[in-house]
Design an enzyme around this catalytic site. Structure first.
Site, PDB file in Angstrom:
ATOM      1  N   ASP A  35       3.217  -0.147  -5.245  1.00 38.87           N
ATOM      2  CA  ASP A  35       2.847  -1.316  -6.054  1.00 38.87           C
ATOM      3  C   ASP A  35       1.346  -1.308  -6.362  1.00 38.87           C
ATOM      4  O   ASP A  35       0.931  -1.733  -7.448  1.00 38.87           O
ATOM      5  CB  ASP A  35       3.209  -2.608  -5.325  1.00 38.87           C
ATOM      6  CG  ASP A  35       4.682  -2.669  -4.978  1.00 38.87           C
ATOM      7  OD1 ASP A  35       5.492  -2.101  -5.737  1.00 38.87           O
ATOM      8  OD2 ASP A  35       5.022  -3.272  -3.952  1.00 38.87           O
ATOM      9  N   ASN A  70       9.342   7.124  -8.209  1.00 36.44           N
ATOM     10  CA  ASN A  70       9.081   8.180  -7.237  1.00 36.44           C
ATOM     11  C   ASN A  70      10.052   9.324  -7.541  1.00 36.44           C
ATOM     12  O   ASN A  70      10.899   9.212  -8.438  1.00 36.44           O
ATOM     13  CB  ASN A  70       9.170   7.655  -5.789  1.00 36.44           C
ATOM     14  CG  ASN A  70      10.551   7.135  -5.437  1.00 36.44           C
ATOM     15  OD1 ASN A  70      11.552   7.588  -5.986  1.00 36.44           O
ATOM     16  ND2 ASN A  70      10.610   6.187  -4.526  1.00 36.44           N
ATOM     17  N   GLY A 112       0.054  -4.082   5.944  1.00 33.02           N
ATOM     18  CA  GLY A 112       0.366  -5.099   4.945  1.00 33.02           C
ATOM     19  C   GLY A 112       0.252  -4.551   3.533  1.00 33.02           C
ATOM     20  O   GLY A 112      -0.013  -3.353   3.323  1.00 33.02           O
ATOM     21  N   GLY A 141       4.171  10.389  -3.064  1.00 36.61           N
ATOM     22  CA  GLY A 141       3.682  10.017  -1.744  1.00 36.61           C
ATOM     23  C   GLY A 141       2.355  10.703  -1.448  1.00 36.61           C
ATOM     24  O   GLY A 141       1.428  10.673  -2.258  1.00 36.61           O
TER      25      GLY A 141
END
Ligand code: RIB
Length: 312
Positions: free
Chosen positions: A259, A182, A294, A225
């Site tokens: 991920d 990032n 999640g 992001g």
């Protein structure tokens, strides 16, 4: 072509509290929900790639406890080969996570069984025929280095997700074909070099491109992001800098979106895409992952990515 992917690294049980906003230092807040989810950057990356149709082998370690059972079931259930996930005496790794209403999160990990994953576990035979190797820094640098060496020796493309950030030894940088960072990690890796604003044009990224290349890293993906990502590729003289536009979604939980991006890149590189094509695809997968709570349970399938990828 669909080459096999080897992911070597971490598996964690994610203990997540949902809250209106993240707590300040020293502050106690009421949460508004709690969940135990399968996580860990490597397990997440393996599941993301598996759900996107890749053949994936995961090398890692979990405890002989219920969290370990949950992780083996989750990764195996996504079609990942878990026969090289060891069951060890130490407890399964844990992540304590807070997720606020905006979807933003904070994470602390305790390595547990991940700390037992040794360089010796990176047996060269496990990397035979692999097209892509996926690594992150939630296990020891020596183990990451051994996996990168085995992947390199097998002729695989070695992806290194520089998270959680740690200084990268020169030998590991040399074995890395694609670095995934990032903006904050990119700046740390480049000794504090400021990254361009997220909405800056492609031309603004040439300084970072040169700085990475000077450290031997020709191909770097910088995630931004909600602002998308940037492909920096000094081996691609025609298109050395390509901005990947964001996929606009309503984020519910950004945990593990990075991920999903890494797993998506791995899956598409293994399928024969160029780095730019792979990043475009992975960007959609990561955005969709953030629309559900999640990590592994939120990752999209090929059929779920297709409509958004094709402008639906
Ligand atoms: O990237 C998200 C992951 O980081 C979580 O699943 C958590 O386990 C930590 O590894």
């Amino acid at each position: 072509m669909n080459a096999r992917i080897v992911v070597a690294g971490s598996l964690n049980a994610d203990l997540t509290i949902y809250c209106e906003r993240l707590p300040m230092p020293g502050e106690t807040l009421h949460g508004n929900g709690f969940a135990v989810n399968p996580g860990g950057k490597s397990a997440n990356q393996a599941v993301a790639a598996g759900k996107l149709g890749a053949a994936v082998t995961l090398i890692g370690a979990v405890g002989q406890d219920s969290n370990g059972d949950m992780l083996v079931a989750s990764t195996g259930g996504a079609g990942v080969d878990v026969s090289h996930v060891q069951r060890v005496a130490e407890p399964t790794g844990v992540a304590i996570i807070s997720v606020e209403d905006s979807g933003e999160n904070s994470i602390i990990i305790s390595a547990g069984a991940n700390g037992t994953l040794s360089p010796a576990a990176m047996e060269p035979a496990l990397f035979d025929g692999a097209g892509v190797v996926c690594l992150c820094l939630e296990v020891s640098l020596a183990t990451v280095q051994a996996a990168a060496q085995a992947g390199h020796d097998a002729g695989a493309t070695v992806l290194l997700n520089l998270s959680p950030y740690a200084p990268v030894p020169a030998e590991l940088a040399q074995l890395t074909d694609v670095l995934l960072v990032n903006a904050h990690e990119a700046s740390q890796f480049l000794d504090g070099l400021a990254m361009p604003d997220a909405d800056a044009p492609a031309a603004a990224w040439h300084g970072a491109l040169s700085a990475f290349a000077a450290r031997g890293l020709k191909q770097v993906l910088v995630t931004l992001g909600a602002q998308g990502s940037v492909v920096l590729d000094s081996s691609n003289t025609a298109e050395p800098v390509v901005r990947i536009a964001p996929t606009v979604v309503r984020a519910v939980d950004t945990t593990g979106a990075g991920d999903a991006f890494t797993g998506g890149v791995a899956a598409r590189l293994a399928a024969g895409d160029t780095l730019i094509e792979a990043a475009r695809y992975a960007s959609v997968a990561a955005a969709l992952a953030a629309t559900k709570k999640g990590t592994q349970t939120a990752y999209p399938s090929v059929a779920e990515v297709a409509p958004t990828l094709n402008g639906g």
